[in-house]
Design a protein around this motif. Structure first.
Motif, PDB file in Angstrom:
ATOM      1  N   UNK A 130       0.850  -1.188   0.000  1.00 39.93           N
ATOM      2  CA  UNK A 130       0.000   0.000   0.000  1.00 39.93           C
ATOM      3  C   UNK A 130       0.887   1.241   0.000  1.00 39.93           C
ATOM      4  N   UNK A 131       1.905   1.197   0.848  1.00 36.78           N
ATOM      5  CA  UNK A 131       2.757   2.382   0.966  1.00 36.78           C
ATOM      6  C   UNK A 131       3.662   2.569  -0.244  1.00 36.78           C
ATOM      7  N   UNK A 176       2.670   2.192  -3.288  1.00 39.09           N
ATOM      8  CA  UNK A 176       1.853   2.828  -4.322  1.00 39.09           C
ATOM      9  C   UNK A 176       1.292   4.126  -3.764  1.00 39.09           C
ATOM     10  N   UNK A 177       0.255   4.627  -4.341  1.00 39.53           N
ATOM     11  CA  UNK A 177      -0.369   5.871  -3.900  1.00 39.53           C
ATOM     12  C   UNK A 177      -1.824   5.798  -4.362  1.00 39.53           C
ATOM     13  N   UNK A 178      -2.674   6.638  -3.790  1.00 37.07           N
ATOM     14  CA  UNK A 178      -4.075   6.618  -4.232  1.00 37.07           C
ATOM     15  C   UNK A 178      -4.192   6.738  -5.750  1.00 37.07           C
ATOM     16  N   UNK A 211      -2.814   3.580  -7.692  1.00 39.29           N
ATOM     17  CA  UNK A 211      -3.741   2.455  -7.545  1.00 39.29           C
ATOM     18  C   UNK A 211      -4.988   2.649  -8.406  1.00 39.29           C
ATOM     19  N   UNK A 212      -5.494   3.881  -8.398  1.00 37.35           N
ATOM     20  CA  UNK A 212      -6.701   4.152  -9.181  1.00 37.35           C
ATOM     21  C   UNK A 212      -6.424   3.890 -10.658  1.00 37.35           C
ATOM     22  N   UNK A 251      -8.337   0.689 -10.809  1.00 34.42           N
ATOM     23  CA  UNK A 251      -9.684   1.237 -10.772  1.00 34.42           C
ATOM     24  C   UNK A 251     -10.519   0.486  -9.758  1.00 34.42           C
ATOM     25  N   UNK A 252     -11.810   0.367 -10.049  1.00 34.15           N
ATOM     26  CA  UNK A 252     -12.665  -0.426  -9.166  1.00 34.15           C
ATOM     27  C   UNK A 252     -12.998  -1.766  -9.843  1.00 34.15           C
ATOM     28  N   UNK A 284      -7.396  -4.901  -7.072  1.00 30.40           N
ATOM     29  CA  UNK A 284      -6.343  -4.415  -6.173  1.00 30.40           C
ATOM     30  C   UNK A 284      -6.109  -5.417  -5.047  1.00 30.40           C
ATOM     31  N   UNK A 290       4.415   8.524  -0.664  1.00 27.93           N
ATOM     32  CA  UNK A 290       3.748   8.720   0.628  1.00 27.93           C
ATOM     33  C   UNK A 290       4.468   7.987   1.753  1.00 27.93           C
TER      34      UNK A 290
END
Lengths: 369, 369
Positions: free
Chosen positions: A223-224, A226-228, A231-232, A236-237, A254, A313
């Motif tokens: 998680x750390x 990557x970044x928002x 990841x998006x 995506x979703x 994800x 981040x």
């Protein structure tokens, strides 16, 4: 480009920052390119938390090359026709250098939790023993990202005459609580795993399917990395094709990515090594043995190239900029440059956005020191 | 201000978004203030993931008041001398409303993993049953943060005539992969915990010391509630007094904070409820049953107040701004306002930075709808 992998054995004591002594110890390392006659063309590359000495090239039958193969090689930014690149597996790791699963001399039993805490300072001191043995008393440059960037900065402060050029990427002068918090997840997960057996696990047994807790810790790490934004963009979703939206355990892509990377990691990395290296990262503080960051940086003689990434981040670009600012305050603006890379890749950017950094690295290597 | 806590039992079927049916079901809720004669002064407050219906006031012998006590009360931003505030424990939770540990009618055994996946849509539909029973056919306002903000937005889109004013804070129109990734840590930790027993745990047994895995998942949550800045300010690199720097398990204060909060949480929250509510959060997507966000927002009739927080790394302020932008594109600028609060508090800001939001909430409640 020829890959040479070697392990050197040292019987002289390594006095650790903690006051403890490591003796004897091994260092495994890899070189690419040839040392010149006066041994002045070494470029020391320092790897990150879970990396290894295998920084470039491809072994026979290997599907993926070393972790910085895009930067290191004949004609590449770190040009192995000009420089002799050396990458040493850090102390505490599990790819050949001495770590918690190494035998505790004179016994043949592994240290496990009796292994001493090692720091970035210790990792760098150990490397100096190796370079000394190889006849390298001054390197052309030292370069590294993340935990490797901490080592590079440590070279600059604690070994100011060793290298004229220091390049530190995606790193910090002192690990901040946000990064420590991410590491905490892995630490707690592993410690509370019954299969970890308080460090008394059978390594062969857990290597087969990996410790789930280590996989979990690594997921938090990912998680750390990557970044928002990244990841998006990456996931995506989107849902995993075979999984149901209204099933409790249906998964987004994800999630599958985290599972995949976490579980793969847990098969290739030793849990105790992970605990010791995140400890080293957590307690990294370039000011610890000095009065202040001003004081520690006042020892720097090398040209410092600091590269931060906007989307990072884990180690925020501001932390790298603080080093530059402090150098400026010290009247040493000419010795330090700070480059901020516009990237949405998060902490992993230094491993991924090579086309954005290689000209800076090339230029820094060619700069007069 | 008088606190009234009640539970209502419903025997009519609740048709879930998944196609499954929940029947019967209970909803536990709390009210503050008095309903006026025409029952037009209800302010519906929706709680976040791990919150409860206890939004304000203090029970006898309680040390801490409800979670939004700074905002809700006599003379406060949500003035209980004017409004009747209602806060309903969400479906799937573990504070009285029907969730996975509720008996599966006609059996008296709990659902456990046979509980259906519930969505934000379902949580809101269930609330409408309650309001109907209470004779509230139109609320003065609906307000909530985070998962509560999703519910508020869902009211606006799917129940456009229910309330003239909708206030959504620190939320999103669709949960992004970064937030899903944080939830993944908790999901994996709990599932792989032998004490979770694949959902067949004895709740009394695990409540005493809490599931370590749930504590761990909550620690990951706490990282996302804060931000690099707020952690640096709150903890710095300070070490726990009694812990040694060179001890492998010596701790920074940030680590002790995560432990403390994680373990406390695991004693008060049910692991299955946690899995079901993070699932509801993960699959929240206000566009799912529509063609696009344009399409879903075209149903909005209420005045929409969207409040984002600059330091929020779980639901980025951009996500809230996207809702405003889409409303503008639809020619409905007059129905939507977006307020970005300058905060370094991370996602928790909507629970903490009350002095920065209460005037906006007060004003939004007084606006003509």
């Amino acid at each position: 480009m020829k890959i040479r992998t070697k392990t050197e054995h040292f019987t002289n004591p390594l006095y650790l920052e903690s006051g403890r002594i490591l003796e004897p110890f091994d260092l495994t390392y890899e070189t690419y390119g040839e040392l010149n006659a006066d041994k002045s063309n070494a470029v020391v590359v320092c790897h990150a938390l879970t990396g290894s000495h295998h920084a470039a090239g491809r072994y026979e039958n290997e599907t993926k090359p070393g972790w910085w193969d895009g930067i290191i090689g004949d004609g590449k930014a770190i040009d192995t026709t000009r420089y002799c690149v050396i990458c040493v597996n850090t102390l505490g790791s599990c790819f050949g250098s001495t770590g918690p699963m190494s035998p505790r001399f004179p016994s043949s039993e592994p240290y496990r939790l009796k292994f001493p805490v090692v720091t970035i300072t210790d990792m760098v001191r150990a490397q100096r023993f190796l370079f000394d043995r190889l006849g390298i008393h001054k390197a052309h440059a030292v370069i590294g990202g993340s935990l490797g960037g901490m080592q590079a900065l440590c070279f600059a402060i604690e070994h100011p005459n060793f290298s004229g050029r220091i390049i530190s990427l995606a790193s910090t002068y002192a690990t901040q609580p946000w990064a420590i918090a991410f590491n905490k997840i892995a630490m707690e997960a592993v410690l509370n795993d019954p299969r970890f057996k308080e460090g008394q696990y059978d390594p062969k047994e857990i290597q087969e399917d990996g410790l789930v807790s280590l996989a979990l810790g690594r997921m938090a790490g990912h998680i750390s990395f990557l970044s928002p934004d990244s990841m998006a963009k990456k996931f995506g979703r989107n849902y995993v094709d075979t999984d149901g939206l209204y099933e409790l355990f249906g998964r987004f892509q994800v999630e599958r990515y985290l599972e995949y990377n976490g579980h793969n990691f847990s098969k290739r990395f030793d849990p105790l090594s992970y605990l010791y290296i995140i400890k080293a990262m957590n307690i990294f503080d370039a000011t610890r043995n000095f009065e202040s960051l001003h004081d520690s940086l006042s020892h720097v003689r090398a040209k410092l190239t600091l590269i931060g990434f906007r989307g990072d981040l884990l180690f925020l670009p501001e932390e790298m900029a603080t080093i530059k600012k402090t150098m400026d305050d010290l009247g040493r603006a000419h010795l330090a440059e700070y480059i901020e890379i516009d990237s949405k890749y998060g902490h992993d950017a230094f491993l991924v956005e090579l086309d954005k950094i290689d000209m800076h690295i090339k230029r820094a290597l060619e700069a007069k020191a």
